[in-house]
Write a protein that holds these residues in place. Sequence first.
Motif, PDB file in Angstrom:
ATOM      1  N   UNK A 115       1.449  -1.788   0.175  1.00 49.18           N
ATOM      2  CA  UNK A 115      -0.070   0.328  -0.405  1.00 49.18           C
ATOM      3  C   UNK A 115       0.884   0.879   0.137  1.00 49.18           C
ATOM      4  N   UNK A 116       2.172   0.704   0.029  1.00 51.29           N
ATOM      5  CA  UNK A 116       2.767   2.512   0.420  1.00 51.29           C
ATOM      6  C   UNK A 116       3.180   2.382   1.926  1.00 51.29           C
ATOM      7  N   UNK A 117       2.468   2.128   2.727  1.00 53.60           N
ATOM      8  CA  UNK A 117       3.193   2.067   3.848  1.00 53.60           C
ATOM      9  C   UNK A 117       4.151   1.885   4.087  1.00 53.60           C
ATOM     10  N   UNK A 118       4.901   2.629   5.286  1.00 50.40           N
ATOM     11  CA  UNK A 118       6.441   2.137   5.462  1.00 50.40           C
ATOM     12  C   UNK A 118       6.482   1.766   6.979  1.00 50.40           C
ATOM     13  N   UNK A 119       6.616   0.134   6.796  1.00 47.78           N
ATOM     14  CA  UNK A 119       6.223  -0.906   8.102  1.00 47.78           C
ATOM     15  C   UNK A 119       7.199  -0.646   9.171  1.00 47.78           C
ATOM     16  N   UNK A 120       8.355  -0.890   8.779  1.00 55.17           N
ATOM     17  CA  UNK A 120       9.518  -0.489   9.481  1.00 55.17           C
ATOM     18  C   UNK A 120       9.255   0.723  10.008  1.00 55.17           C
ATOM     19  N   UNK A 121       9.340   2.059   9.378  1.00 50.71           N
ATOM     20  CA  UNK A 121       9.440   2.752  10.468  1.00 50.71           C
ATOM     21  C   UNK A 121       8.249   2.989  11.267  1.00 50.71           C
ATOM     22  N   UNK A 122       7.176   1.915  10.877  1.00 54.91           N
ATOM     23  CA  UNK A 122       6.024   2.683  12.541  1.00 54.91           C
ATOM     24  C   UNK A 122       6.154   1.438  13.704  1.00 54.91           C
ATOM     25  N   UNK A 123       6.986   0.083  13.184  1.00 49.93           N
ATOM     26  CA  UNK A 123       7.642  -0.657  14.331  1.00 49.93           C
ATOM     27  C   UNK A 123       8.946   0.031  14.643  1.00 49.93           C
ATOM     28  N   UNK A 124       8.986   1.446  14.965  1.00 49.56           N
ATOM     29  CA  UNK A 124      10.286   1.796  15.513  1.00 49.56           C
ATOM     30  C   UNK A 124      10.360   2.534  16.659  1.00 49.56           C
ATOM     31  N   UNK A 125       8.913   2.834  16.568  1.00 54.29           N
ATOM     32  CA  UNK A 125       9.173   3.675  18.457  1.00 54.29           C
ATOM     33  C   UNK A 125       8.285   3.448  19.161  1.00 54.29           C
ATOM     34  N   UNK A 126       7.509   3.542  20.103  1.00 58.36           N
ATOM     35  CA  UNK A 126       7.228   3.263  21.630  1.00 58.36           C
ATOM     36  C   UNK A 126       5.571   2.528  21.643  1.00 58.36           C
ATOM     37  N   UNK A 127       5.715   3.064  20.562  1.00 55.53           N
ATOM     38  CA  UNK A 127       3.513   3.050  20.394  1.00 55.53           C
ATOM     39  C   UNK A 127       3.675   2.115  19.969  1.00 55.53           C
ATOM     40  N   UNK A 128       2.771   1.370  20.448  1.00 57.42           N
ATOM     41  CA  UNK A 128       2.408  -0.851  19.821  1.00 57.42           C
ATOM     42  C   UNK A 128       2.531  -0.533  18.440  1.00 57.42           C
ATOM     43  N   UNK A 129       2.696  -1.226  18.173  1.00 56.68           N
ATOM     44  CA  UNK A 129       2.572  -1.458  16.404  1.00 56.68           C
ATOM     45  C   UNK A 129       0.766  -1.561  15.844  1.00 56.68           C
TER      46      UNK A 129
END
Length: 227
Positions: free
Chosen positions: A155-169
Motif C-alpha cells: 500500500x506504500x506504507x513504511x512498515x519498518x518506520x511504524x515499528x520503530x517507536x515506543x507505541x505498539x505497532x
Amino acid sequence: MKEGPDIARIGTLIGDPARANMLTALMAGKALTATELSQAAGVTLQTASAHLSKLEDGGLIAQRKQGRHRYFALADASAGTLLESIMGFAASRGHLRHKPGPKDPALRKARVCYDHLAGDYGVRMLDSFVCRGAIETDGENLTMTPAGHEHVAALGIDVSGLSSGRRPFCKSCLDWSERRSHLAGTLGKALLSHVFEKGWARRSEDSRVVAFTPEGERRFLALFPVD
C-alpha cells in the motif's frame, strides 16, 4: 495507606459530566481551544479552564501552544484507548446518554477513535486482516504475519518506520458501538491516514464521523474484504 495505582483519581476526573464531554470532544483527534471545549461541555470559559487544568494535571490531556493561542488534545494514544474502552463498557451495560438520532448510524459506521478508524468499518478492517492470515490474534494481543507486512508495504506504507517507536505497532481497541475490537496502534493510524490521503473519505466538521465517498467506499470494501 493503600498502595498501587490511584484509579479513583482517574475515575473522578473522567466521571465529571463536563470533563467527560470535553474528553469525548477530543476523541476526534483534533486539538481544541478552551473556548471550543467550554462549548462542548456546556460551561463557562472560566469553569472550563479549571476543568482543563485538572485534566492536564491528571495526565489525560496535554497543552499545545502556537503563538498566543493555546490548544488542548488527549495526552497520548493510551488516553484515547482508555476512553474508548470505557465507552464500550458503558454501551454494553446500556448506559447511553441519548436516544439514537440521525448522526448515530454515521458514527457507528465509521468514526475517528483518537487517530485510527473505529465503528463498523474499523472492525471490518481488523477482521479482514485476520481472515486473510495477515494478523494473528491471541485474545487482545495482535501479531502481524510476514504476509501482513507484505500486504501493508504494498500500500506504500513504511512498515519498518511504524515499528520503530515506543507505541505498539499492532494493537486491538474495544469498539464501543460494535462491542468488538478494531485496529489501533501505529498501523491503525497509518491506515486511516492512507484512507484520507487517497481521498476515499473525509473528516466531518465538529464530529468524529468519517464520511466515505461512494467511490472511496467501494475501494475500501474491496481492499478489506471479509468472508
